[in-house]
Scaffold this active site. Sequence first.
Site, PDB file in Angstrom:
ATOM      1  N   LYS A 304       0.864  -1.187   0.000  1.00 17.47           N
ATOM      2  CA  LYS A 304       0.000   0.000   0.000  1.00 17.47           C
ATOM      3  C   LYS A 304       0.896   1.231   0.000  1.00 17.47           C
ATOM      4  O   LYS A 304       1.644   1.468   0.942  1.00 17.47           O
ATOM      5  CB  LYS A 304      -0.914   0.001   1.222  1.00 17.47           C
ATOM      6  CG  LYS A 304      -1.986   1.073   1.190  1.00 17.47           C
ATOM      7  CD  LYS A 304      -2.899   0.954   2.397  1.00 17.47           C
ATOM      8  CE  LYS A 304      -4.093   1.880   2.253  1.00 17.47           C
ATOM      9  NZ  LYS A 304      -3.731   3.291   2.099  1.00 17.47           N
ATOM     10  N   PHE A 409      -1.323  -0.508 -10.763  1.00 12.32           N
ATOM     11  CA  PHE A 409      -1.669  -1.833 -10.235  1.00 12.32           C
ATOM     12  C   PHE A 409      -2.903  -2.448 -10.885  1.00 12.32           C
ATOM     13  O   PHE A 409      -3.271  -3.577 -10.580  1.00 12.32           O
ATOM     14  CB  PHE A 409      -1.838  -1.816  -8.708  1.00 12.32           C
ATOM     15  CG  PHE A 409      -2.788  -0.785  -8.174  1.00 12.32           C
ATOM     16  CD1 PHE A 409      -4.161  -0.910  -8.336  1.00 12.32           C
ATOM     17  CD2 PHE A 409      -2.302   0.302  -7.479  1.00 12.32           C
ATOM     18  CE1 PHE A 409      -5.033   0.025  -7.826  1.00 12.32           C
ATOM     19  CE2 PHE A 409      -3.165   1.250  -6.951  1.00 12.32           C
ATOM     20  CZ  PHE A 409      -4.535   1.109  -7.130  1.00 12.32           C
ATOM     21  N   LYS A 492      -7.218  -4.024   2.908  1.00 12.59           N
ATOM     22  CA  LYS A 492      -5.984  -3.325   3.295  1.00 12.59           C
ATOM     23  C   LYS A 492      -5.590  -3.747   4.711  1.00 12.59           C
ATOM     24  O   LYS A 492      -6.428  -3.870   5.602  1.00 12.59           O
ATOM     25  CB  LYS A 492      -6.158  -1.807   3.200  1.00 12.59           C
ATOM     26  CG  LYS A 492      -7.293  -1.225   4.005  1.00 12.59           C
ATOM     27  CD  LYS A 492      -7.449   0.256   3.694  1.00 12.59           C
ATOM     28  CE  LYS A 492      -8.673   0.836   4.387  1.00 12.59           C
ATOM     29  NZ  LYS A 492      -8.934   2.228   4.017  1.00 12.59           N
TER      30      LYS A 492
END
EC number: 6.5.1.1
Length: 928
Positions: A304, A409, A492
Amino acid sequence: MTYFLNDIRPPSPNDITPSFTLLTKELFDKLDGVRKESLGDFRTVTEKKAFIIKTFINTFRTHIGNDIYPSAKLIFPEKSGRIYFIKEVALARLLIKMYKIPKESEDYITLHDWNKSYQRSRRFSIDEKKIRDLPLQASRIISKRRPIVDKLEEYTVPQINSSLDQLALEKVSQGQIDILKPLFDNLSIPEVRWLIHILLNKSILTSMERFFFNTWHPDGYRVFSICNDLQKTLQFSTNPDLRLDPSQLAIHPCFKFKPQLSERLTTSYKTLVKKLQRKHEMDPPYEKKFQELGLENKFYIEEKMDGDRMLLHKDGDSFKFFSRRLKDYSYLYGESFQFGALTKFLAHAFAGNIQSVILDGEMVAYDYERNVILPFGTLKSSAIQESVRQFTTIDQYEQQTAYPFFLVFDILFLNGKDLTNYPLFFRKNILNRILRPIPNRFEVLDTRLGSSSEDIERAIREVVSSRCEGLVLKNVQSKYEIDGFRNPDWIKVKPEYLEKFGENLDLVVIGKSPAIKNSYMCGLKSVTDGVYYSFCTCANGIEIEEFDKIERLTHGKWIKTDVSMPPESLIKFGTKIPTFWIHPSDSLVLEIRARSIDTRAGTSYAVGSTLHNNHCRKIREDKSIDECVTLQEYTHIKANYINDLNKAQTALGKKREPVYSLDNESKLKKVKVESDLFSGIEFLIMSDKREADGEVTTIEEMKAMVKQYGGKIVNSVDLATNYQIMVITERELPVSSQYLSKGIDLVKPIWIYECIKRGCVLQLEPYFIFASKNWDNFNHMVDQYGDSYIIHHPLNIVVPKLSESELEDLRNGFDWGDLKPWIYLFKGLSFYVCGNNLSARFLKERIERFSGDLSKHFIECCYIVIPDNHSRPLMLREIDKMSNQISREMVIDKNGGSSRIPHFVTEAFVQASIKMNYIPDPDDYKFR
């Protein structure tokens, strides 16, 4: 290539030109007037508002025509694209100048001091909602000061739009006055109010916007979500019965849309892995590719990044860059291969047959000298300086060592084909085939495959070691949904930090208590019964402008609790009742951060616990109430939090010495008896003694103390003994009820200390009793206020009915008000300050001055602070060593929970905390 959105033509002109009065009377006033008390035949506020919108649209189609776009620019002022550079304060000053309002007048003070202490101290002396509503207040003042006219002029929608278009181009105040004064002088006062609302670019329909679009055309909101263009949304079709093809509702290059978002981790790693490995049926070609790539029981692990989420659109040689919040950054990063901070380097970045593409990624700032990605806040300046560099030969920009770096991504569109419904592994396969990376400028984000919780653990350790933000875990088959959808197949994961509680929670406002500074009560929705349960109250961190924004967005929606309480099927309060409540559907979302969870809240809040030392980070206008944390999600978060509190709070994972052991018994035997104070008394000590500042006296330490003063230590109660029995505890334990049922009182450890302090065995009073079935026997030992006749007690003991959290609320609200006790700002937080130079010593003194603890061990602290004055190369090497050691010694359990780690922050974190008098988000002050 021509796309559906490029080929939309305006409908034929309307039969009648709509008036501004039509919008205000038939839509704005009616929506604003909807109250729960006057629903009539409608069941809910939403149902009545829906009827008003349907009626308005039917009336418009029947009597006006099919071109609603000019009117929509006034109905949706925040989506019109016009920027007037007039905020509330500027508008207030403009009105003073426009109507030559005398300085000493009440109207002057109201407008001139709109955002100052005058409003905060006075706003509740009259009707609160009116004085907080600038459009309402301004229109009232205008009504008294404008020239009296025999007949008001009726303006058409095109006339209003024309004036507003001119205003958007005018930057000088006198020019703005020349445009606005005729409107303010000739419109009706209700119309003036709504015009001011439009000038401030505030939403009028709020939560009913989607309904308006879909009432105009069933595909309306979907079209808006793929382009965020008001004109195209309301002009693509004049026939609501004619539906669009799926290909027309697909995303288009160079039209902005909100990207898909990820959910946060709410389960153990083991459960998460099972979820990410879940497989769906696929068509044979995709199944074959799936097997070729060896993706069975696999998931993607990505880092991240700490940057700006960005969508890159390429159509031919043209580029567009849109942020997560739809802001166009094409001027910065480039609109062609010739110019731009990024695009000038992309001439050879795509395969030769690529005509159109949409890429999802993260824009970061890369420092090529230090070979590091810089914090998010440096990105814009890096891009600007990189853009300017290409137009100048002066070497002042050669000192700039950072530039934009786009990490891709995902791919969402390719050569006319929408790829969002294709599985992620298929999209990634395409992505790697069509891009030609430009090192440190334009690359595909590294992705690895994982198949177990151990893979996640290894990746988390790497994140900690490199001081990165976290991970995103993705199901290899996940599809992509636009419009800010939070996909449960994208999770996440962030490291857990050594704050007691480090979560940012998005919460729905359900109540308000007016004061010099409003406090807002927030609630959690239960997914089982749909009820919102009161959870916490927040006032810190909200700027005056944000207070005003909250009041604007919720104007007219508040209901006094002493007049009408909400139905329990909607909202449940605890014993703490706000002055006003609001229906969640009419409310908004606040992002709240707290230092800890207070489980002692008891019945104050319906949830049973609350957030301690919380502050509002921001108003989340980008989130609906359905995207907030639920009661069930919070329950899981709280369980993890409590579990963490029960663990050692350092990354070392040290084992505590067992409370009961043969070794402890032998140590106790060696204690020398120095007094007979407690002779004849048997002590069964069942819990530690914990002070308010966190200091703990263990069971073994108290046993030694009791023995030193002549007491006898036992491990069980014998009712046949000749000794007096004292069971010592300040915690509710499973065996407590057994002793109470036998008539044995449970006594707090403080009794032992008071006896030793006074040199005599004190009688038992309510102050010393933890639990008893004989309260009546003790109450006569104190006066009517609960104060002892012989022992001095502090106020919180004299008033035992108040919990610690209630006392804390009283102290904050009464004793301190806005002047909070800064001296306790860092209480309960530990800091490790790097270095020992003069700057570091000054920083340590400041931390201690505000009650912070200085730690000698960097692993055991909450924050590792890097002073401003230091040798960067030396400090970086030292911090890298620290990060690696923290990563190695971090403990991760089988459920995916980990020992918490410290934040690396700059000195600015300490300075900002002191300036704001609350602890800000350390991510905003991260050291790189």
